[in-house]
Write a protein that holds these residues in place. Sequence first.
Motif, short mmCIF file in Angstrom:
data_model
loop_
_atom_site.label_atom_id
_atom_site.label_comp_id
_atom_site.label_asym_id
_atom_site.label_seq_id
_atom_site.Cartn_x
_atom_site.Cartn_y
_atom_site.Cartn_z
N GLU A 97 2.06 5.89 4.12
CA GLU A 97 3.42 6.92 4.07
C GLU A 97 3.35 7.68 5.41
O GLU A 97 2.50 8.58 5.74
N GLY A 98 4.36 7.64 6.24
CA GLY A 98 4.60 8.43 7.28
C GLY A 98 4.05 7.88 8.70
O GLY A 98 4.27 8.43 9.65
N VAL A 99 3.38 6.89 8.67
CA VAL A 99 2.46 6.51 9.73
C VAL A 99 3.27 5.68 10.55
O VAL A 99 3.75 4.87 10.03
N GLY A 151 -0.09 5.29 26.71
CA GLY A 151 -0.88 5.87 25.46
C GLY A 151 -0.39 5.44 24.36
O GLY A 151 0.15 6.26 23.59
N PRO A 152 -0.81 4.16 23.69
CA PRO A 152 -0.37 3.88 22.46
C PRO A 152 -1.06 4.38 21.66
O PRO A 152 -2.50 4.84 21.82
N ARG A 153 -0.57 4.88 20.24
CA ARG A 153 -1.24 5.60 19.15
C ARG A 153 -0.43 5.48 17.80
O ARG A 153 0.64 4.98 17.83
N LEU A 154 -1.11 5.67 16.87
CA LEU A 154 -0.68 5.70 15.59
C LEU A 154 -0.53 7.28 15.12
O LEU A 154 -1.48 7.97 15.59
N MET A 155 0.57 7.58 14.67
CA MET A 155 1.03 9.17 14.30
C MET A 155 1.51 9.13 13.17
O MET A 155 2.50 8.50 12.67
N ARG A 156 1.45 10.44 12.51
CA ARG A 156 1.95 10.83 11.32
C ARG A 156 2.53 12.40 11.45
O ARG A 156 1.71 13.25 11.74
N GLU A 157 3.79 12.69 11.32
CA GLU A 157 4.32 14.05 11.43
C GLU A 157 3.78 15.04 10.27
O GLU A 157 3.68 14.54 9.09
#
Length: 794
Positions: free
Chosen positions: A19-21, A79-85
């Motif tokens: 969730e949120g990723v 800069g590829p990345r996985l992120m979650r606010e």
Amino acid sequence: MNRVLEVVFGLDGLRPGDEGVRFGMTHDLPLWVWMPIVVVAVLLGVWSYWRLEGPAKGRLFLALSRGLLLVLLAALAAGPRLMRENESTVRDSVVVLLDRSASMTMPDAGQAGTREAQLRIVTGDPVWEELAGQHDMLWLGFDAAAYELREGDLGEPVGARTRLGAAVEDALARLSGRPISGVVVVTDGRTSDAPDARLLRELTAAKVGVYPVPLGSERALLDLAIEAADAPTSAFVDDIVPVTVRVAARGDAKAATEARVVLIDAVTGVELDAQPLESDQWRDGVMEVRLVARPEQAGPDQGGVSRWLVRVESRSGDVIETNNERTIEVELIDRPLRVVYFEGYPRWEYRYVKDLLVRESSVRSSVMLLATDRRYIQEGNVALSHVPRSSGEWSGFDVVVIGDVRPDVFSREQLEQLRDHVALRGGGLVWVAGPGSTPWSWASTPLGDLLPFVSSVGGGQPGFSANATPVTLQPEAAAARLGVLEMGDGVGEGVGEGWLDSLSDASMGWPVLRWSISVDPGAVKATAVVLASSVPTTGSGGVTPCVLTMRYGAGRVVFVGPDEVWRWRYARGEALPERFYLPLVRLAGRGSLSRSGRSVVLEALPGTGGIDTPVRIRAVLLDQSLVDAAPQAVEVRITRKGETARTGATIKLGPEGGGGADSSASTRGGSGGQTASYAASWVPGEPGEFVVETVDPLLASAGARAACRALAPDDELRTPEADHGLLVDLAARTGGVVVLPGELGRLAEVLPNRSVVVAGEPEVETLWDKPVVLAVLVLLLAGEWVGRRLMRLV
């Protein structure tokens, strides 16, 4: 698929599908930028193999591989990345201010009783649980300052003052930087510190509304209080005992339509007298009421002391009941009044006075007709062998009545003994004027000081004279206060109900007195009190004092100017002369009555005021012997109640009218410049209760005391009325809403939600540094190198 990506990339933090990723770039470029990058990368790959020799398909494959490698390098550079606010919600706060000042004790909250009881009902409402689920709650108590309340413990409302503005400002400071839904104020609105313009601007700018919950009554309810109850300290059984009561009203005094003042025997509970509080008798919120009682027996305590209660009762309600009652004590003497009457000749007035003294069962009388040659005729029910010749013989009489008799029938020593009997032992002296000797022949004798007027005034004019025309009598206010000249029939036996109008009606004939002494008002001594005045029947001449009384030392003097009260028999027989004379004789023998029972009276006015407000300290000398001593000043000491005299301040009171800085602008009396009152101003510098007492050696034995109270300017109980208007204005100016105690459910509706969503640092897992990415790069480079080798391009 997500599981495959987790394994391939070796993800141990953020996972695709959580969730949120979401997938993103450190340098997030728009699609229209990526499209040229891809095209350029492909073109570079094609160009790099365009002119080389070899199979076309092989060169195309290698060109696409190089283009793909360039695109991958560009993607890695982004800069590829996985992120979650990482977002959080900061809940807003509701401030609840509870009034804990002493005004909460006022019982004007309807069925709830006191404002404090109403406040506790408010704080127990379930709406607060509902609000706690939506907002953070900050509970503060406040009086002079705001303070946090422990859960379940509100404490007692004892604050001496309320500062609402400071409390609101303190609440804002406690929640500085945090969202505030609103400020709920549970109070009666009484404050010495209303929110000022600066605070209102601050509330408006922060969009923080004030939501008052008003307590108490919107209108100022009536509060009746007994300020003073004045009665004689001693009286005879079967005597008419007057009690003067001073009643004060806070609020609308005219609303006390069903109020009355009652006099009750504290032991038996029997109601002795009662008077209604007439709405048209209030003067600046104060009314003076006179009650009378005729005790039939001495009190149960040792010494015959009776305890009476003076109580004010109101069916329309009273805010503060603790100030509705006063206790007074009267020592009742259960024995006949002992009277001796000396007269010069058997005039008509003598016959009626003698008969009523003999007839009255509560009086033991001795009556003597004295001639100049010392011969006498004796009447009365107690025989005398001679005129008293010693102080001990004079002390056997409570009252001495001197009629129209020449002073030379007494020796000078006898007159001095009689003067001392009045001054030192509290005896009474009654003068009954006549056309022969009294008062003309007595001014130069040792008893001249016991006349309540001087023999001459300015310019050598006589201080008294016989009326040139017939007169009628009219009573003065002091008569009612002292319980005399009660000529009405009354309810109880012998107790009158004021003056009969017919006694002042000359047209009826029988009330007219054809001979009487009139006293020049300027000749009346400073401590004398006028009980009745003579009014000419022809319209010529003015109203002049005719019946007077005066304290002298420990005793009292009464002067009766008319010689023809006996004429009133034509109306009601013996009743009117008896109601005229007997109370006057009893007054003279009573010893001490009301404030006139003391030789000095101290006053401290106003009795209750603010600090830095001048208090007028006034000493009134009620004893003519003290006035004759003519002190230059009267010294008093002011001490805080409960403290020793050493800590007090001593001030001197100057003669009123003396022109000093602290003296009054008025003078008193007309007895040749004598003054009976002394005054000065004193300013209390701090709040508290103070006692004023005489310390002057001349007056030390009088034991005169007065009390006053200085309140802080913002003291709660000076004006405990609720101020709902201030709360309404405060709500309107801050965008809040007034919520009545019975409508607390509205708070959940009207309080806004000002919670704030705060974005924190996002959780990030980079992809460009994963081993699989490096493997793909190596794989692409190796594939291109192998292809070039196979096609012999190297």
